[in-house]
Design a protein around this motif. Structure first.
Motif, PDB file in Angstrom:
ATOM      1  N   VAL A 389       0.842  -1.206   0.000  1.00  0.00           N
ATOM      2  CA  VAL A 389       0.000   0.000   0.000  1.00  0.00           C
ATOM      3  C   VAL A 389       0.876   1.255   0.000  1.00  0.00           C
ATOM      4  O   VAL A 389       0.677   2.191  -0.787  1.00  0.00           O
ATOM      5  CB  VAL A 389      -0.945  -0.002   1.219  1.00  0.00           C
ATOM      6  N   LEU A 390       1.863   1.272   0.893  1.00  0.00           N
ATOM      7  CA  LEU A 390       2.727   2.454   0.990  1.00  0.00           C
ATOM      8  C   LEU A 390       3.513   2.659  -0.298  1.00  0.00           C
ATOM      9  O   LEU A 390       3.699   3.803  -0.750  1.00  0.00           O
ATOM     10  CB  LEU A 390       3.678   2.313   2.179  1.00  0.00           C
ATOM     11  N   GLU A 391       3.998   1.569  -0.908  1.00  0.00           N
ATOM     12  CA  GLU A 391       4.767   1.695  -2.149  1.00  0.00           C
ATOM     13  C   GLU A 391       3.891   2.248  -3.283  1.00  0.00           C
ATOM     14  O   GLU A 391       4.321   3.123  -4.042  1.00  0.00           O
ATOM     15  CB  GLU A 391       5.341   0.336  -2.527  1.00  0.00           C
ATOM     16  N   LYS A 392       2.665   1.764  -3.370  1.00  0.00           N
ATOM     17  CA  LYS A 392       1.777   2.218  -4.436  1.00  0.00           C
ATOM     18  C   LYS A 392       1.390   3.681  -4.220  1.00  0.00           C
ATOM     19  O   LYS A 392       1.468   4.505  -5.143  1.00  0.00           O
ATOM     20  CB  LYS A 392       0.525   1.333  -4.475  1.00  0.00           C
ATOM     21  N   VAL A 393       0.973   4.023  -3.006  1.00  0.00           N
ATOM     22  CA  VAL A 393       0.542   5.399  -2.725  1.00  0.00           C
ATOM     23  C   VAL A 393       1.706   6.367  -2.854  1.00  0.00           C
ATOM     24  O   VAL A 393       1.545   7.491  -3.331  1.00  0.00           O
ATOM     25  CB  VAL A 393      -0.087   5.475  -1.312  1.00  0.00           C
ATOM     26  N   ASN A 394       2.915   5.948  -2.470  1.00  0.00           N
ATOM     27  CA  ASN A 394       4.089   6.818  -2.602  1.00  0.00           C
ATOM     28  C   ASN A 394       4.293   7.237  -4.050  1.00  0.00           C
ATOM     29  O   ASN A 394       4.502   8.421  -4.352  1.00  0.00           O
ATOM     30  CB  ASN A 394       5.323   6.099  -2.068  1.00  0.00           C
ATOM     31  N   ASN A 395       4.221   6.275  -4.966  1.00  0.00           N
ATOM     32  CA  ASN A 395       4.411   6.593  -6.397  1.00  0.00           C
ATOM     33  C   ASN A 395       3.285   7.471  -6.914  1.00  0.00           C
ATOM     34  O   ASN A 395       3.518   8.368  -7.736  1.00  0.00           O
ATOM     35  CB  ASN A 395       4.511   5.307  -7.218  1.00  0.00           C
ATOM     36  N   GLN A 396       2.064   7.226  -6.445  1.00  0.00           N
ATOM     37  CA  GLN A 396       0.935   8.063  -6.885  1.00  0.00           C
ATOM     38  C   GLN A 396       1.102   9.510  -6.407  1.00  0.00           C
ATOM     39  O   GLN A 396       0.839  10.452  -7.162  1.00  0.00           O
ATOM     40  CB  GLN A 396      -0.371   7.479  -6.357  1.00  0.00           C
ATOM     41  N   LEU A 397       1.550   9.684  -5.155  1.00  0.00           N
ATOM     42  CA  LEU A 397       1.700  11.043  -4.618  1.00  0.00           C
ATOM     43  C   LEU A 397       2.888  11.781  -5.225  1.00  0.00           C
ATOM     44  O   LEU A 397       2.899  13.012  -5.272  1.00  0.00           O
ATOM     45  CB  LEU A 397       1.866  10.985  -3.096  1.00  0.00           C
ATOM     46  N   VAL A 450       9.525   8.819   4.014  1.00  0.00           N
ATOM     47  CA  VAL A 450       8.206   9.438   3.939  1.00  0.00           C
ATOM     48  C   VAL A 450       7.615   9.258   2.542  1.00  0.00           C
ATOM     49  O   VAL A 450       8.341   9.063   1.555  1.00  0.00           O
ATOM     50  CB  VAL A 450       8.286  10.939   4.300  1.00  0.00           C
ATOM     51  N   LEU A 451       6.282   9.372   2.469  1.00  0.00           N
ATOM     52  CA  LEU A 451       5.614   9.251   1.171  1.00  0.00           C
ATOM     53  C   LEU A 451       5.674  10.582   0.424  1.00  0.00           C
ATOM     54  O   LEU A 451       5.660  11.662   1.030  1.00  0.00           O
ATOM     55  CB  LEU A 451       4.149   8.847   1.361  1.00  0.00           C
ATOM     56  N   ALA A 452       5.748  10.489  -0.927  1.00  0.00           N
ATOM     57  CA  ALA A 452       5.707  11.639  -1.844  1.00  0.00           C
ATOM     58  C   ALA A 452       7.034  12.362  -1.944  1.00  0.00           C
ATOM     59  O   ALA A 452       7.114  13.421  -2.562  1.00  0.00           O
ATOM     60  CB  ALA A 452       4.610  12.630  -1.449  1.00  0.00           C
ATOM     61  N   ALA A 453       8.095  11.814  -1.380  1.00  0.00           N
ATOM     62  CA  ALA A 453       9.400  12.475  -1.461  1.00  0.00           C
ATOM     63  C   ALA A 453      10.268  11.891  -2.573  1.00  0.00           C
ATOM     64  O   ALA A 453      11.072  12.608  -3.171  1.00  0.00           O
ATOM     65  CB  ALA A 453      10.125  12.370  -0.128  1.00  0.00           C
ATOM     66  N   MET A 454      10.131  10.591  -2.844  1.00  0.00           N
ATOM     67  CA  MET A 454      10.986   9.936  -3.843  1.00  0.00           C
ATOM     68  C   MET A 454      10.257   8.699  -4.367  1.00  0.00           C
ATOM     69  O   MET A 454       9.677   7.941  -3.589  1.00  0.00           O
ATOM     70  CB  MET A 454      12.323   9.548  -3.215  1.00  0.00           C
ATOM     71  N   GLU A 455      10.277   8.521  -5.669  1.00  0.00           N
ATOM     72  CA  GLU A 455       9.579   7.387  -6.281  1.00  0.00           C
ATOM     73  C   GLU A 455      10.310   6.071  -6.036  1.00  0.00           C
ATOM     74  O   GLU A 455      11.518   6.046  -5.771  1.00  0.00           O
ATOM     75  CB  GLU A 455       9.419   7.617  -7.785  1.00  0.00           C
ATOM     76  N   ASP A 456       9.519   4.993  -6.141  1.00  0.00           N
ATOM     77  CA  ASP A 456      10.040   3.611  -6.119  1.00  0.00           C
ATOM     78  C   ASP A 456      10.774   3.276  -4.828  1.00  0.00           C
ATOM     79  O   ASP A 456      11.766   2.547  -4.826  1.00  0.00           O
ATOM     80  CB  ASP A 456      10.960   3.364  -7.328  1.00  0.00           C
ATOM     81  N   ILE A 457      10.298   3.802  -3.721  1.00  0.00           N
ATOM     82  CA  ILE A 457      10.854   3.449  -2.416  1.00  0.00           C
ATOM     83  C   ILE A 457      10.258   2.106  -1.986  1.00  0.00           C
ATOM     84  O   ILE A 457       9.060   1.847  -2.156  1.00  0.00           O
ATOM     85  CB  ILE A 457      10.536   4.541  -1.371  1.00  0.00           C
ATOM     86  N   ARG A 458      11.090   1.243  -1.388  1.00  0.00           N
ATOM     87  CA  ARG A 458      10.625  -0.032  -0.865  1.00  0.00           C
ATOM     88  C   ARG A 458      10.403   0.104   0.643  1.00  0.00           C
ATOM     89  O   ARG A 458      11.186   0.747   1.342  1.00  0.00           O
ATOM     90  CB  ARG A 458      11.653  -1.135  -1.129  1.00  0.00           C
ATOM     91  N   TYR A 459       9.354  -0.519   1.127  1.00  0.00           N
ATOM     92  CA  TYR A 459       9.011  -0.428   2.546  1.00  0.00           C
ATOM     93  C   TYR A 459       8.992  -1.822   3.162  1.00  0.00           C
ATOM     94  O   TYR A 459       8.635  -2.815   2.505  1.00  0.00           O
ATOM     95  CB  TYR A 459       7.653   0.244   2.741  1.00  0.00           C
ATOM     96  N   LYS A 460       9.380  -1.910   4.411  1.00  0.00           N
ATOM     97  CA  LYS A 460       9.425  -3.176   5.136  1.00  0.00           C
ATOM     98  C   LYS A 460       8.230  -3.305   6.059  1.00  0.00           C
ATOM     99  O   LYS A 460       7.734  -2.312   6.597  1.00  0.00           O
ATOM    100  CB  LYS A 460      10.719  -3.280   5.951  1.00  0.00           C
ATOM    101  N   GLU A 461       7.806  -4.543   6.269  1.00  0.00           N
ATOM    102  CA  GLU A 461       6.690  -4.835   7.171  1.00  0.00           C
ATOM    103  C   GLU A 461       7.210  -5.515   8.430  1.00  0.00           C
ATOM    104  O   GLU A 461       8.306  -6.079   8.439  1.00  0.00           O
ATOM    105  CB  GLU A 461       5.675  -5.749   6.487  1.00  0.00           C
ATOM    106  N   TYR A 462       6.431  -5.420   9.480  1.00  0.00           N
ATOM    107  CA  TYR A 462       6.722  -6.193  10.688  1.00  0.00           C
ATOM    108  C   TYR A 462       5.396  -6.668  11.273  1.00  0.00           C
ATOM    109  O   TYR A 462       4.331  -6.119  10.947  1.00  0.00           O
ATOM    110  CB  TYR A 462       7.521  -5.373  11.700  1.00  0.00           C
TER     111      TYR A 462
END
Length: 673
Positions: A389-397, A450-462
């Motif tokens: 979700v975060l990866e998709k929304v980050n690219n959209q923003l 953070v979201l919307a700062a740089m495209e194609d960022i990968r995020y980790k889950e826990y």
């Protein structure tokens, strides 16, 4: 009470005049006193030394010897002392011989024309103790006698006059020694001059100076008051009356005042006329400005209500769900804020929670917040994991983000039936977790960008394991970064302490306690950031069930059915639902009896919040009925596989089914709304 300008001038000038008068008079008095003191000191010293020098030493020896008052030298010396006293206007002139504790008088000059009383004359040879001669109320007076004796013992007279100012009078005293041929003191001349006339002169001088100064300064003040009244107070009064008239009539159009004084007051009137022109222009534009401000205010109010309506604000949000309790709040720093929270059911067994903080404040942040919230919810409901979700929304923003805004996000998806929560953090604050009967503690999770700062960022889950009684608290930085008037940060330590003080309360009470603690800490300091919080509490997955335990045999089934009917009847469950549940109970018990190999069965039932909950526990072989494939009921009866129809019917009747094998027990739980 207001005091006009002219009385203030009069009072201030009067005070200044009084100070000048007193200062001038005291200066004159002090100067004159110093001059007279030096003059009289020189007089007593010179006269006393001259007298001592002109006296014959042999005559002095004769006089102070036994029977010396019967000698011609004594008569001659007395006559000389009386004449010197008279000519010099001396208060007291004596020939004396001091010793350690007394003084012996041999000649005490007496001039009756000067007012001397013969009764007060000290007789020849009188030895007067210092303690009798000194003023008992003035310890310093005794020291003067001791000083004279100590100087005499060293064959010396005084080097400065002794000033006496007590009940005996105000006097200057000088002592000059008479030395023999060997330079030893044999007697001394005691010369006393009354200074009362000098004091009277000084007092008269002070009084006259006060009167003269008062008169001169008083006349000067009166003249200055007339000048001030004409040149200052009268023009200012005219300006005041003009201002009051304009204020009362509220008429600023074409109003002018003319004051010609050739000074700053005239400049003030010109400035006032200019101000009237500016006020007239301002009033003409005020209605437009006010209308524009009201329009902006109305739009901001609409934006505030729109933003509030986008956030879940009805609590409890899921009254039919007993597995958890959730509460959230947001207090914006401005009319609209950049923080937001959200929670929603992805499906019947998954609850999503979002806590986010947009950079910046006001309307731009609010618009970015609404876009972010919509994208996050849409991506989450599509079934993506938190990281995805975060990866998709980050690219959209990041697309067309010309304002270069960004948003921090914490996202968690709770599997309600198991308590497992998958979380991801995009540069947001650490969550706070409390385990059952424990304390709240920061959970330092893995942070992404953070979201919307740089495209194609990968995020980790826990993953978090949430059990009954556990609590989760998430928030924005407006809570720990609150500052007070001393510019001190509230901080996460104070926040966690506030949570622990209120840990026994509900989620809503917990958030209110933290909010009040933050508010108390900030005091009068202005809120500069949005304050947003969310709290989740995991409840017991099932309410208390009424249970019956039986042996797995067919003759016990009516007992179970009757037990369930009684419970459902007391809960006023509709008859149609009761019939459906009886079918389910028969099917489940039949399967346990025929196929499980169980030796004991426990059946439970409860009705809460318009929902019926059934639970069957047995010690037979592990068997999850949910894994049984549904029969194809579209086929003819003879072509279908045997079995499975009963479980299929149970699935259709009940709204939700959960199963677990725990501690050697099959636990099957069914829900019917």
């Amino acid at each position: 009470m207001k005091i006009k300008l002219l009385p203030k001038f009069i009072i201030s000038l009067g005070i200044v005049g009084l100070i000048l008068t007193i200062a001038t008079s005291l200066f004159s008095y002090a100067t004159s006193k110093s001059y007279l003191g030096k003059m009289y000191a020189k007089r007593v010293m010179t006269n006393c030394n001259v007298i001592a020098a002109m006296i014959d030493v042999e005559d002095v020896k004769t006089i102070i010897s036994d029977g010396g008052n019967q000698t011609p030298e004594y008569q001659k010396m007395c006559k000389l002392f009386n004449q010197l006293k008279k000519d010099g206007d001396v208060t007291s002139l004596s020939l004396v011989v001091p010793d350690e504790d007394s003084v012996c008088f041999y000649i005490d000059a007496l001039v009756e024309e000067m007012g001397d009383d013969p009764a007060n004359q000290i007789p020849y040879g009188s030895d007067i103790l210092y303690v009798d001669a000194a003023n008992p109320d003035d310890p310093a007076d005794m020291e003067k006698y001791i000083t004279i004796w100590q100087r005499y013992a060293k064959n010396k007279g005084l080097d400065k006059p002794i000033v006496t100012d007590n009940d005996y009078g105000y006097n200057y005293t000088w002592v000059s020694v008479i030395l023999d041929e060997s330079g030893n003191a044999i007697a001394e001349i005691q010369y006393i001059l009354d200074m009362s006339e000098a004091r009277a002169y000084l007092i008269s001088l002070l009084t006259n100076m006060l009167l003269i100064s008062f008169a001169i300064i008083g006349l000067t003040i009166v003249a200055y008051i007339f000048f001030v009244r004409k040149m200052v107070t009268k023009p200012i009064g005219k300006l005041t009356d003009f201002t009051q008239e304009i204020t009362e009539t509220n008429n600023f159009e074409n109003q002018r005042i003319e004051i010609k004084t050739g000074d700053e007051i005239e400049s003030l009137s010109d400035s006032f006329n200019f101000m009237l022109e500016e006020i007239q222009n301002y009033i003409s534009n005020l209605s437009k400005i006010t209308a524009e401000k009201e329009r902006i205010g109305a739009e901001l109010d609409v934006a505030k209500h729109i933003q509030e309506s986008m956030l879940p604000c009805i609590f409890p949000p899921f009254p039919e769900r007993h597995e958890f309790d959730i509460f959230a709040s947001m207090t914006p720093a401005k009319e609209v804020g950049g923080d937001f929270y959200d929670f929603f059911l992805v499906d019947e067994d998954h609850l999503a929670m979002v806590m986010a903080d947009v950079s910046g404040k006001g309307v731009p942040a609010a618009m970015f917040m609404m876009i972010s919230k919509t994208l996050i919810k849409s991506a989450t409901q599509s079934g993506l994991s938190p990281a995805a979700v975060l990866e998709k929304v980050n690219n959209q923003l990041c697309e067309n983000n010309d304002a270069e805004m960004f948003v921090t996000v914490w996202l968690g998806i709770l599997e309600i039936s198991t308590g497992k929560m998958i979380c991801a953090n995009a540069g947001h604050e650490y969550p706070v977790i409390m385990r059952k009967d424990g304390e709240f503690e920061l959970y330092k999770d893995k942070h992404g960008f953070v979201l919307a700062a740089m495209e194609d960022i990968r995020y980790k889950e826990y993953e978090l394991e949430m059990n009954a009684g556990d609590r989760l608290f998430v928030y924005t930085d407006g809570v720990p970064e609150t500052i007070n008037l001393s510019n001190t940060l509230y901080g996460t330590d104070r926040m966690v302490a506030a949570l622990n003080r209120a840990k026994t309360g509900s989620c809503s009470q917990l958030l209110e306690a933290v909010h009040q603690d933050v508010k108390f800490f900030a005091g009068e300091a202005e809120q500069f950031d949005d304050i947003t919080m969310l709290c989740l509490e995991i409840k017991n997955t099932l309410p208390d069930l009424k249970e019956i335990k039986i042996e797995p045999s067919l003759d016990k089934m009516p007992e179970v059915t009757e037990f369930f009917d009684r419970i459902l009847s007391e809960a006023e469950v509709p008859a149609k639902t009761v019939l459906q549940i009886n079918v389910v109970v028969d099917e489940i018990l039949s399967n346990i009896i025929y196929y499980s190999g169980a030796t004991s069965v426990k059946a439970g039932c409860a009705s809460i919040n318009d929902q019926v909950i059934l639970q069957f526990t047995d010690n037979g072989r592990p068997y999850d009925p949910r894994e049984k494939a549904d029969p194809d009921i579209s086929l003819p009866l003879e072509e279908r596989e045997n079995g499975g129809l009963g479980i299929f019917m149970v699935k259709k009747i009940m709204d939700e089914i959960s199963y677990e094998y725990k501690d050697g027990q099959n636990i099957l739980t069914l829900f019917k709304r």
